[in-house]
Enzyme design. Structure first.
Site, mmCIF file in Angstrom:
data_model
loop_
_atom_site.group_PDB
_atom_site.id
_atom_site.type_symbol
_atom_site.label_atom_id
_atom_site.label_comp_id
_atom_site.label_asym_id
_atom_site.label_seq_id
_atom_site.Cartn_x
_atom_site.Cartn_y
_atom_site.Cartn_z
ATOM 1 N N THR A 1 32.713 48.432 41.223
ATOM 2 C CA THR A 1 32.974 48.801 39.824
ATOM 3 C C THR A 1 33.452 47.578 39.042
ATOM 4 O OG1 THR A 1 33.539 51.072 40.442
ATOM 5 C CG2 THR A 1 34.354 50.284 38.315
ATOM 6 N N LEU B 1 38.953 56.521 37.449
ATOM 7 C CA LEU B 1 39.989 56.542 38.485
ATOM 8 C C LEU B 1 41.341 56.973 37.927
ATOM 9 C CD1 LEU B 1 38.931 53.417 40.568
ATOM 10 C CD2 LEU B 1 38.310 55.825 40.850
ATOM 11 N N GLU C 1 41.929 36.660 46.908
ATOM 12 C CA GLU C 1 41.632 37.419 48.131
ATOM 13 C C GLU C 1 40.600 36.666 48.962
ATOM 14 O OE1 GLU C 1 40.401 41.194 46.530
ATOM 15 O OE2 GLU C 1 42.441 41.780 46.013
ATOM 16 N N THR D 1 46.142 49.387 42.462
ATOM 17 C CA THR D 1 44.912 49.474 43.258
ATOM 18 C C THR D 1 43.723 49.026 42.408
ATOM 19 O OG1 THR D 1 44.569 51.776 42.601
ATOM 20 C CG2 THR D 1 45.738 51.408 44.690
ATOM 21 N N ALA D 2 43.996 48.364 41.278
ATOM 22 C CA ALA D 2 42.900 48.014 40.360
ATOM 23 C C ALA D 2 42.425 46.576 40.603
ATOM 24 C CB ALA D 2 43.334 48.236 38.928
ATOM 25 N N ARG D 3 43.165 45.599 40.129
ATOM 26 C CA ARG D 3 42.791 44.206 40.349
ATOM 27 C C ARG D 3 44.026 43.320 40.398
ATOM 28 N NH1 ARG D 3 38.785 45.469 42.087
ATOM 29 N NH2 ARG D 3 36.654 44.824 41.654
ATOM 30 N N HIS E 1 42.881 45.285 50.106
ATOM 31 C CA HIS E 1 41.769 45.722 49.249
ATOM 32 C C HIS E 1 40.856 46.726 49.986
ATOM 33 C CE1 HIS E 1 39.295 44.511 45.480
ATOM 34 N NE2 HIS E 1 39.017 45.767 45.833
ATOM 35 N N VAL E 2 41.477 47.810 50.439
ATOM 36 C CA VAL E 2 40.702 48.840 51.145
ATOM 37 C C VAL E 2 40.783 50.209 50.464
ATOM 38 C CG1 VAL E 2 40.674 47.782 53.442
ATOM 39 C CG2 VAL E 2 42.648 49.181 52.763
HETATM 40 N N1 LIG Z 1 40.960 48.655 44.950
HETATM 41 C C1 LIG Z 1 39.728 49.113 44.980
HETATM 42 O O1 LIG Z 1 39.186 49.263 46.080
HETATM 43 C C2 LIG Z 1 38.990 49.453 43.725
HETATM 44 C C3 LIG Z 1 39.403 48.978 42.506
HETATM 45 N N2 LIG Z 1 38.726 49.317 41.369
HETATM 46 C C4 LIG Z 1 39.229 48.810 40.095
HETATM 47 O O2 LIG Z 1 39.593 49.913 39.286
HETATM 48 C C5 LIG Z 1 39.209 49.639 37.939
HETATM 49 C C6 LIG Z 1 39.022 50.939 37.189
HETATM 50 O O3 LIG Z 1 37.913 51.656 37.730
HETATM 51 P P1 LIG Z 1 37.298 52.930 36.962
HETATM 52 O O4 LIG Z 1 38.379 53.853 36.545
HETATM 53 O O5 LIG Z 1 36.205 53.431 37.810
HETATM 54 O O6 LIG Z 1 36.709 52.218 35.669
HETATM 55 P P2 LIG Z 1 36.394 52.904 34.273
HETATM 56 O O7 LIG Z 1 35.547 51.927 33.527
HETATM 57 O O8 LIG Z 1 35.927 54.301 34.441
HETATM 58 O O9 LIG Z 1 37.834 52.983 33.562
HETATM 59 C C7 LIG Z 1 38.535 51.866 33.117
HETATM 60 C C8 LIG Z 1 39.360 52.294 31.933
HETATM 61 O O10 LIG Z 1 40.205 51.220 31.533
HETATM 62 C C9 LIG Z 1 40.228 51.216 30.115
HETATM 63 N N3 LIG Z 1 40.652 49.912 29.624
HETATM 64 C C10 LIG Z 1 39.932 48.770 29.552
HETATM 65 N N4 LIG Z 1 40.691 47.797 29.018
HETATM 66 C C11 LIG Z 1 41.896 48.347 28.755
HETATM 67 C C12 LIG Z 1 43.101 47.860 28.205
HETATM 68 N N5 LIG Z 1 43.209 46.597 27.776
HETATM 69 N N6 LIG Z 1 44.156 48.714 28.103
HETATM 70 C C13 LIG Z 1 44.053 49.997 28.497
HETATM 71 N N7 LIG Z 1 42.933 50.520 29.020
HETATM 72 C C14 LIG Z 1 41.884 49.696 29.152
HETATM 73 C C15 LIG Z 1 38.794 51.587 29.704
HETATM 74 O O11 LIG Z 1 38.752 52.052 28.374
HETATM 75 C C16 LIG Z 1 38.496 52.687 30.711
HETATM 76 O O12 LIG Z 1 38.922 53.948 30.235
HETATM 77 C C17 LIG Z 1 37.938 48.791 38.089
HETATM 78 O O13 LIG Z 1 37.732 47.982 36.959
HETATM 79 C C18 LIG Z 1 38.195 47.988 39.335
HETATM 80 O O14 LIG Z 1 38.729 46.743 38.988
HETATM 81 C C19 LIG Z 1 37.646 50.144 41.395
HETATM 82 C C20 LIG Z 1 37.194 50.653 42.580
HETATM 83 C C21 LIG Z 1 37.804 50.318 43.847
HETATM 84 O O1 LIG Z 2 34.565 48.715 43.289
HETATM 85 C C1 LIG Z 2 35.443 47.854 43.120
HETATM 86 O O2 LIG Z 2 35.711 47.403 41.991
HETATM 87 C C2 LIG Z 2 36.202 47.352 44.253
HETATM 88 O O3 LIG Z 2 37.175 46.663 44.089
HETATM 89 C C3 LIG Z 2 35.716 47.590 45.636
HETATM 90 O O4 LIG Z 2 34.963 46.513 46.033
#
Ligand SMILES: NC(=O)C1=CN([C@@H]2O[C@H](COP(=O)(O)OP(=O)(O)OC[C@H]3O[C@@H](n4cnc5c(N)ncnc54)[C@H](O)[C@@H]3O)[C@@H](O)[C@H]2O)C=CC1
Ligand SMILES: O=C(O)C(=O)CO
Length: 320
Positions: free
Chosen positions: A77, A161, A266, A235-237, A288-289
């Site tokens: 994502t 998420l 990472e 759990t985001a970045r 990062h899992v």
């Molecule tokens: N640790 C992990 O294994 C994983 C981490 N992620 C991270 O999670 C993040 C979110 O994923 P999703 O919810 O699927 O994405 P998404 O795109 O559905 O939601 C992201 C939200 O953040 C909002 N946003 C963007 N900039 C913003 C700001 N400055 N202030 C407030 N809100 C803001 C957007 O409007 C959107 O509603 C991804 O970008 C990715 O970095 C995603 C999947 C796995």
């Molecule tokens: O989907 C994402 O953004 C993750 O961090 C998993 O690789």
């Protein structure tokens, strides 16, 4: 017959071996690398039409040497590893994977929250050290235990998420506050101003992308405004939080705890400030899992191939 499309997968080893990739339904050749170092990217993608990357950065300098590149398909994502603007300028489409992690990341988030609020790791390790056997009674109270019910969770990012975490939090009896954007005066409907969420939340959970606008959105000033008992979950970045400031805040007892799945660099180097925290009972780090349930990764892999097949048919799915 049209020439085979060259697909270069830069980091196949970021998907486990048991994950099978579906077939591409157009004439193609796939060149697969398990891993790619930053200095190897430009050479490996120079003649590709389609590049797949999960976490290997693709920079403007790497793109400059490409000839005929049409698509960068990010197998995740988060797309912060790709210079999306440079791709746009070169006419290269960037796509990502969406909604595959709506169970795995919220469940991991809750696991971190439960573990911290109930001091699970601290109790387990103290039992292993013999503390229970020596305690003289059926239980002991060395570490804090708090219910989630009636606590307030502040959620930053109300996309796939953040919303999925909110639903689970409500089911557990928690009050949910979606945070408005930092520095924004007019806050979206159903959102609460950023600073108010920082000050009111018992649990703060980050679910938004890493961009120039979100980098270090939680730094020393925000940590100072949090409740001394509050916990911060990321759990985001990596990069959303000033990690050195967080380490200081935990060591100074300024906040109640932190659970992280991601860090700025990472794999995390030994010199990272979080290495100072690894023996603390109020800190948990996973490598990062959060995304890595078997079910989620298979969904990701299927969507990756579907997106690429669609692109070759002329349909752009999940453009970034
Ligand atoms: N640790 C992990 O294994 C994983 C981490 N992620 C991270 O999670 C993040 C979110 O994923 P999703 O919810 O699927 O994405 P998404 O795109 O559905 O939601 C992201 C939200 O953040 C909002 N946003 C963007 N900039 C913003 C700001 N400055 N202030 C407030 N809100 C803001 C957007 O409007 C959107 O509603 C991804 O970008 C990715 O970095 C995603 C999947 C796995
Ligand atoms: O989907 C994402 O953004 C993750 O961090 C998993 O690789």
């Amino acid at each position: 017959m049209s020439a085979a499309v060259r697909i270069v997968f830069l980091d196949r080893a970021t998907l486990p071996d048991f994950i099978e990739l579906k077939a591409f339904d157009f004439a193609h050749e796939v060149i697969t690398y398990d891993q790619t170092k930053p200095e190897e990217v430009a050479g490996r993608i120079a003649q590709a039409q389609i590049v797949i990357t999960n976490k290997v950065p693709v920079s403007a300098a790497d793109l400059a040497r490409t000839d005929g590149l049409k698509l960068v398909a990010v197998a995740a994502t988060g797309t912060n590893i790709v210079d999306v603007e440079a791709c746009r300028q070169k006419g290269v489409v960037v796509t990502n994977i969406r909604n595959y992690a709506v169970n795995t990341v919220p469940e991991h988030t809750l696991a971190l929250i439960f573990a911290l609020r109930r001091s699970l790791l601290a109790y387990h390790l103290s039992v292993a050290r013999g503390r229970w056997a020596q305690s003289g009674q059926f239980c002991y109270f060395d570490y804090p235990v708090s219910d989630l019910a009636d606590s307030t969770i502040g959620i930053f990012g109300s996309g796939a998420l953040g919303s999925a975490v909110a639903g689970r939090a409500q089911a557990l009896g928690m009050k949910v506050l979606f945070a408005g954007r930092k520095g924004e005066t007019a806050v979206k409907k159903d959102h609460t101003p950023f600073e108010e969420v920082i000050a009111r939340a018992d649990i703060l959970s980050l679910h938004l992308p890493l961009t120039d606008g979100t980098r270090h959105m939680i730094g020393a000033p925000e940590l100072a405004q949090m409740k001394p008992t509050a916990i911060l979950i990321n759990t985001a970045r990596g990069g959303l939080v000033d990690e050195a400031a967080l380490a200081d805040a935990l060591e100074n007892g300024q906040i109640g705890g932190a659970g992280f799945d991601v860090v700025t660099q990472e794999p995390m180097p030994d010199t990272h400030p979080f290495m100072r925290l690894m023996n603390r009972s109020d800190f948990i780090l996973t490598p990062h899992v959060a995304w890595a349930s078997r079910q989620a990764i298979q969904t990701l892999a299927d969507q990756l191939v579907d997106n690429i097949n669609a692109f070759e048919r002329g349909e752009i799915r999940n453009p970034v």
